[in-house]
Design an enzyme around this catalytic site. Structure first.
Site, PDB file in Angstrom:
ATOM      1  N   GLU A  80       0.552  -1.269  -0.022  1.00  0.00           N
ATOM      2  CA  GLU A  80      -0.031   0.035   0.041  1.00  0.00           C
ATOM      3  C   GLU A  80       0.911   1.029   0.011  1.00  0.00           C
ATOM      4  O   GLU A  80       1.648   1.465   0.810  1.00  0.00           O
ATOM      5  CB  GLU A  80      -0.843   0.312   1.516  1.00  0.00           C
ATOM      6  CG  GLU A  80      -2.015  -1.028   1.518  1.00  0.00           C
ATOM      7  CD  GLU A  80      -2.616  -1.041   0.390  1.00  0.00           C
ATOM      8  OE1 GLU A  80      -3.229   0.022  -0.928  1.00  0.00           O
ATOM      9  OE2 GLU A  80      -3.747  -2.300   0.057  1.00  0.00           O
ATOM     10  N   CYS A 143      -8.075  -1.563   8.581  1.00  0.00           N
ATOM     11  CA  CYS A 143      -6.728  -1.367   8.273  1.00  0.00           C
ATOM     12  C   CYS A 143      -5.845  -0.244   7.842  1.00  0.00           C
ATOM     13  O   CYS A 143      -4.872   0.294   8.166  1.00  0.00           O
ATOM     14  CB  CYS A 143      -6.292  -2.495   6.897  1.00  0.00           C
ATOM     15  SG  CYS A 143      -5.998  -4.197   6.824  1.00  0.00           S
ATOM     16  N   HIS A 172      -1.024  -5.676   2.602  1.00  0.00           N
ATOM     17  CA  HIS A 172      -1.719  -6.136   2.133  1.00  0.00           C
ATOM     18  C   HIS A 172      -2.143  -7.557   2.106  1.00  0.00           C
ATOM     19  O   HIS A 172      -1.011  -7.974   0.393  1.00  0.00           O
ATOM     20  CB  HIS A 172      -3.611  -5.583   2.093  1.00  0.00           C
ATOM     21  CG  HIS A 172      -4.503  -4.954   2.161  1.00  0.00           C
ATOM     22  ND1 HIS A 172      -5.095  -3.073   2.692  1.00  0.00           N
ATOM     23  CD2 HIS A 172      -5.046  -5.100   3.404  1.00  0.00           C
ATOM     24  CE1 HIS A 172      -6.119  -3.014   2.402  1.00  0.00           C
ATOM     25  NE2 HIS A 172      -5.982  -4.272   3.734  1.00  0.00           N
TER      26      HIS A 172
HETATM   27  N1  PCA Z   1      -8.342  -5.810   6.944  1.00  0.00           N
HETATM   28  C1  PCA Z   1      -9.075  -5.382   7.268  1.00  0.00           C
HETATM   29  C2  PCA Z   1      -9.085  -5.174   8.815  1.00  0.00           C
HETATM   30  C3  PCA Z   1      -8.795  -6.345   9.764  1.00  0.00           C
HETATM   31  C4  PCA Z   1      -8.029  -6.804   7.874  1.00  0.00           C
HETATM   32  O1  PCA Z   1      -7.252  -8.052   8.335  1.00  0.00           O
HETATM   33  C5  PCA Z   1      -9.111  -3.604   6.177  1.00  0.00           C
HETATM   34  O2  PCA Z   1      -7.982  -4.111   5.356  1.00  0.00           O
HETATM   35  O3  PCA Z   1      -9.315  -3.151   6.519  1.00  0.00           O
END
Ligand code: PCA
Length: 214
Positions: A80, A143, A172
């Site tokens: 990201e 996140c 991610h």
């Molecule tokens: N993914 C979510 C919140 C916790 C996680 O593992 C997100 O992408 O915001």
């Protein structure tokens, strides 16, 4: 190098969160690329996760911060680029909170760039044969919230490493598959391997992101 690595608890339809599983593995192995890494599984809740992360950063004053989360609808590892100063939840978090259109830090900048060496991490993951992309949007759920909180805390505390803001950002990961078929999907073991590569890049002080790139 003291590295803080975070993942998340299960939430919604994600009954096993691979980001939390990776952190648990790191905590139990603590060897090789995982030596000296402080791993923490955060609650999937805006307020509690933000507070826990702020406290961890203040306590550890880490030299690098790598936050992990799952993006169930994505199929590659997404590095990201940007954290937005925005909580906008389409579903409640694990504490039942669903903020809409709310700034994370009312007087804070509208966004922060990742200070992770994204290009070097991208190259290392590609070399390891992992599906990986640079992503421009970490979403507006928990996140993105911890990504923003971590970057804000680094700036607020003035945490620097080699003359620049401490490497800090969010990756991610996709939901793992049971078995890889024809090079598609990543098992949890491969995700763990991939994060080991990322930690090695961090340790090696991979090329710092330059404006206009990453
Ligand atoms: N993914 C979510 C919140 C916790 C996680 O593992 C997100 O992408 O915001």
């Amino acid at each position: 190098m003291a590295i803080l690595l975070t993942g998340f608890e299960p939430f919604g339809s994600v009954t096993r969160n691979p980001s939390g599983s990776i952190v648990e593995h790191v905590r139990s192995s603590a060897t090789g690329a995982f030596a000296g890494v402080a791993g923490e599984v955060l609650p999937t809740a805006f307020a509690a996760a933000g507070e826990r992360l702020r406290n961890l950063i203040r306590a550890h004053r880490p030299q690098a911060i790598l936050c992990l989360g799952v993006a169930a609808e994505r199929s590659a590892i997404d590095l990201e680029r940007i954290a937005l100063n925005l909580d906008d939840a389409e579903r409640p978090d694990n504490a039942g909170a669903a903020p809409r259109g709310r700034p994370i830090v009312p007087a804070g900048p509208v966004a922060y760039r990742s200070t992770l060496p994204l290009d070097a991490m991208h190259a290392a993951l590609q070399a390891a044969g992992c599906p990986v992309r640079l992503s421009n949007h970490a979403g507006t759920f928990v996140c993105n919230h911890v990504f923003y909180v971590a970057r804000h805390e680094v700036e607020r505390l003035g945490l620097v490493q080699a003359g620049a803001a401490v490497p800090c950002g969010l990756v991610h990961v996709p939901l793992p598959v049971e078995a890889e078929t024809d090079g598609h999907g990543l098992t949890l073991a491969r995700l763990i391997e991939a994060m080991a590569r990322c930690l090695e890049v961090l340790r090696a002080g991979g090329a710092a992101p330059r404006p206009g790139r990453s």
